[in-house]
Design a protein around this motif. Sequence first.
Motif, PDB file in Angstrom:
ATOM      1  N   THR A   4      -1.738  -2.638   5.256  1.00  0.00           N
ATOM      2  CA  THR A   4      -2.862  -3.184   4.386  1.00  0.00           C
ATOM      3  C   THR A   4      -4.029  -2.412   4.478  1.00  0.00           C
ATOM      4  OG1 THR A   4      -3.292  -4.556   6.405  1.00  0.00           O
ATOM      5  CG2 THR A   4      -2.269  -5.763   4.475  1.00  0.00           C
ATOM      6  N   GLY A   5      -3.956  -1.111   5.071  1.00  0.00           N
ATOM      7  CA  GLY A   5      -5.086  -0.242   5.112  1.00  0.00           C
ATOM      8  C   GLY A   5      -6.338  -0.534   5.827  1.00  0.00           C
ATOM      9  N   ALA A   6      -7.545  -0.115   5.289  1.00  0.00           N
ATOM     10  CA  ALA A   6      -8.962  -0.295   5.779  1.00  0.00           C
ATOM     11  C   ALA A   6      -9.927  -0.476   4.894  1.00  0.00           C
ATOM     12  CB  ALA A   6      -9.123   0.972   6.816  1.00  0.00           C
ATOM     13  N   GLU A   7     -10.964  -1.003   5.286  1.00  0.00           N
ATOM     14  CA  GLU A   7     -12.140  -1.229   4.377  1.00  0.00           C
ATOM     15  C   GLU A   7     -13.409  -0.445   4.866  1.00  0.00           C
ATOM     16  OE1 GLU A   7     -12.368  -5.339   3.754  1.00  0.00           O
ATOM     17  OE2 GLU A   7     -13.094  -5.607   5.782  1.00  0.00           O
ATOM     18  N   PRO A   8     -14.326  -0.015   3.838  1.00  0.00           N
ATOM     19  CA  PRO A   8     -15.355   0.789   4.620  1.00  0.00           C
ATOM     20  C   PRO A   8     -16.375  -0.338   5.350  1.00  0.00           C
ATOM     21  CG  PRO A   8     -14.990   1.280   2.254  1.00  0.00           C
ATOM     22  CD  PRO A   8     -14.095   0.065   2.557  1.00  0.00           C
ATOM     23  N   ARG A   9     -16.700   0.575   6.473  1.00  0.00           N
ATOM     24  CA  ARG A   9     -17.869  -0.447   6.991  1.00  0.00           C
ATOM     25  C   ARG A   9     -19.225  -0.291   6.302  1.00  0.00           C
ATOM     26  NH1 ARG A   9     -16.725  -1.003  12.573  1.00  0.00           N
ATOM     27  NH2 ARG A   9     -15.075  -0.099  13.390  1.00  0.00           N
ATOM     28  N   VAL A  10     -19.804  -1.511   6.192  1.00  0.00           N
ATOM     29  CA  VAL A  10     -21.079  -1.638   5.536  1.00  0.00           C
ATOM     30  C   VAL A  10     -22.202  -1.130   6.383  1.00  0.00           C
ATOM     31  CG1 VAL A  10     -22.380  -3.473   4.189  1.00  0.00           C
ATOM     32  CG2 VAL A  10     -19.790  -3.669   4.329  1.00  0.00           C
ATOM     33  N   LEU A  11     -22.998  -0.217   5.501  1.00  0.00           N
ATOM     34  CA  LEU A  11     -24.307   0.267   5.997  1.00  0.00           C
ATOM     35  C   LEU A  11     -25.299  -0.763   5.714  1.00  0.00           C
ATOM     36  CD1 LEU A  11     -25.584   2.546   7.644  1.00  0.00           C
ATOM     37  CD2 LEU A  11     -25.844   3.797   5.248  1.00  0.00           C
ATOM     38  N   ASP A  12     -25.745  -1.578   6.494  1.00  0.00           N
ATOM     39  CA  ASP A  12     -26.902  -2.576   6.226  1.00  0.00           C
ATOM     40  C   ASP A  12     -28.062  -2.034   5.732  1.00  0.00           C
ATOM     41  OD1 ASP A  12     -25.068  -4.450   7.038  1.00  0.00           O
ATOM     42  OD2 ASP A  12     -25.804  -4.649   9.069  1.00  0.00           O
TER      43      ASP A  12
ATOM     44  N   GLY B 144       0.291   3.032   8.987  1.00  0.00           N
ATOM     45  CA  GLY B 144      -1.122   3.396   8.460  1.00  0.00           C
ATOM     46  C   GLY B 144      -2.261   3.080   9.280  1.00  0.00           C
ATOM     47  N   ASP B 145      -3.385   2.710   8.600  1.00  0.00           N
ATOM     48  CA  ASP B 145      -4.911   2.581   9.228  1.00  0.00           C
ATOM     49  C   ASP B 145      -4.607   1.442  10.010  1.00  0.00           C
ATOM     50  OD1 ASP B 145      -5.509   4.661   7.367  1.00  0.00           O
ATOM     51  OD2 ASP B 145      -6.786   3.395   6.234  1.00  0.00           O
ATOM     52  N   ILE B 146      -4.094   0.592   9.734  1.00  0.00           N
ATOM     53  CA  ILE B 146      -3.943  -0.681  10.703  1.00  0.00           C
ATOM     54  C   ILE B 146      -3.029  -0.415  11.778  1.00  0.00           C
ATOM     55  CG2 ILE B 146      -4.240  -2.236   8.757  1.00  0.00           C
ATOM     56  CD1 ILE B 146      -1.396  -3.341   9.065  1.00  0.00           C
ATOM     57  N   ALA B 147      -2.315   0.280  11.938  1.00  0.00           N
ATOM     58  CA  ALA B 147      -1.207   0.438  13.174  1.00  0.00           C
ATOM     59  C   ALA B 147      -1.426   0.968  14.397  1.00  0.00           C
ATOM     60  CB  ALA B 147      -0.051   1.295  12.783  1.00  0.00           C
ATOM     61  N   ASN B 148      -2.126   0.393  15.291  1.00  0.00           N
ATOM     62  CA  ASN B 148      -2.392   0.885  16.773  1.00  0.00           C
ATOM     63  C   ASN B 148      -1.107   0.961  17.545  1.00  0.00           C
ATOM     64  OD1 ASN B 148      -3.305   1.135  19.310  1.00  0.00           O
ATOM     65  ND2 ASN B 148      -5.162  -0.377  19.065  1.00  0.00           N
ATOM     66  N   HIS B 149      -0.630   2.218  17.544  1.00  0.00           N
ATOM     67  CA  HIS B 149       0.603   2.696  17.852  1.00  0.00           C
ATOM     68  C   HIS B 149       0.804   3.193  19.069  1.00  0.00           C
ATOM     69  CE1 HIS B 149       3.570   6.529  17.346  1.00  0.00           C
ATOM     70  NE2 HIS B 149       4.234   5.493  17.379  1.00  0.00           N
TER      71      HIS B 149
ATOM     72  N   ALA C 292       0.788  -1.382  -0.070  1.00  0.00           N
ATOM     73  CA  ALA C 292       0.086   0.034   0.214  1.00  0.00           C
ATOM     74  C   ALA C 292       0.726   1.107   0.192  1.00  0.00           C
ATOM     75  CB  ALA C 292      -1.055  -0.145   1.062  1.00  0.00           C
ATOM     76  N   VAL C 293       0.071   2.502   0.230  1.00  0.00           N
ATOM     77  CA  VAL C 293       0.837   3.503   0.251  1.00  0.00           C
ATOM     78  C   VAL C 293       1.708   3.885   1.213  1.00  0.00           C
ATOM     79  CG1 VAL C 293      -0.748   5.082   1.230  1.00  0.00           C
ATOM     80  CG2 VAL C 293       0.211   6.268  -0.234  1.00  0.00           C
ATOM     81  N   GLY C 294       1.841   3.696   2.436  1.00  0.00           N
ATOM     82  CA  GLY C 294       2.721   3.781   3.404  1.00  0.00           C
ATOM     83  C   GLY C 294       3.844   2.889   2.878  1.00  0.00           C
TER      84      GLY C 294
END
Length: 374
Positions: free
Chosen positions: A104-112, A257-262, A8-10
């Motif tokens: 690996t980034g993130a993916e949008p939450r699905v709005l049911d 990035g989005d996945i890193a809980n830092h 990914a971009v990072g």
Amino acid sequence: MRRQPLLAVGGARAATVLWELGYGGRVVLLGAAEHPPYERPPLSKGYLLGDDPFEKALVHPLGWYAEHDVDLRLGVTATGLDTDAHVLTTSAGDLTYERLLLATGAEPRVLDVAEEADVPVAYLRTLEDSDRLRAAFGDGKRIAVVGGGWIGLEVAAAARTAGSDVTVFEMEDLPLLRVLGPTVAEVIADLHREHGVDLRLGTEVTVQDLEGADLVVAGIGVRPRVDLAHDGGLDVDDGVLVDSRLRTSVPSVLAVGDIANHAHPRLGRRIRVEHWDTAIKQGKVAAHNLAGGDEEYEEMPYFFTDQYDLGMEYVGRASAEDEVVVHGSLEDREFRAYWLSDGDVVAAMHVNDWDASDVIKEAVESGELPDEEA
């Protein structure tokens, strides 16, 4: 030869820095998309508005990677990770590594409720998503946006600029309330009302609300993509847990990035930031550590937005409960805002005051409120 697979971009930024450092090992950059790595802000800003070409969003032109000894593999998905054997399983075969950077980034939450409605539903995460939205906007088109966060509001602004009729549904009493607090959030709400957006606040959207829309855009946040981290046995809790040097529970694997809980050394607590700037800057620090360095990531979160004639930059991390001090005019939408916790500046932003970029950053760095005329 040593291998450093990146994602990914990072990862693209990390590959750039590895080249700048003169790293002698082999750098492999994997991406599931068919496009070279690109930055996402234009997808909800200039590119979505039709003002900027896609090429402007590219981290590098396609030819840069081969010219700089980066093995770029597009359309390749990582499907498994064995951290004991140092093997990454991909759709194009297994890849061994010495050190691995996960971005690996993130993916949008699905709005049911949107998926249940008998109308087209769109999310905004990729180039193709942005293309779809832009094609759907136009005079008289009815666009429903669910979620009054940054993405939802930027989409609403782009749709209104294109002449669409726009309704925004937000469960909080104001858009961005949890981020900005009521004083500044009201400025954003007024901005959209003045441009003809129908704000439905403090309400939970229903299927009936969405009937008759030409397109529903769901902007209710994202989920970090951590399946690969789980597969590799990494510690995961609201993202991949990393230390101050962006190392996971397996030292040969880093995450950004989005996945890193830092574990942020300056804030003294963990944060996970879903902004482009963080992914880029963490990628740069990770590159130094992949190459044998020992750098901490200490940058404060940063983001910006452009909506209609409003431009702003924000630095730091505040909560809605923090005290806000405003210098300038909320009514004219030209001001600086500072959020204080226990007397210390923890976040700051400017609106339409581009001379203030360094000022707000310094305020957060020092924790001190600038001596300005309010």
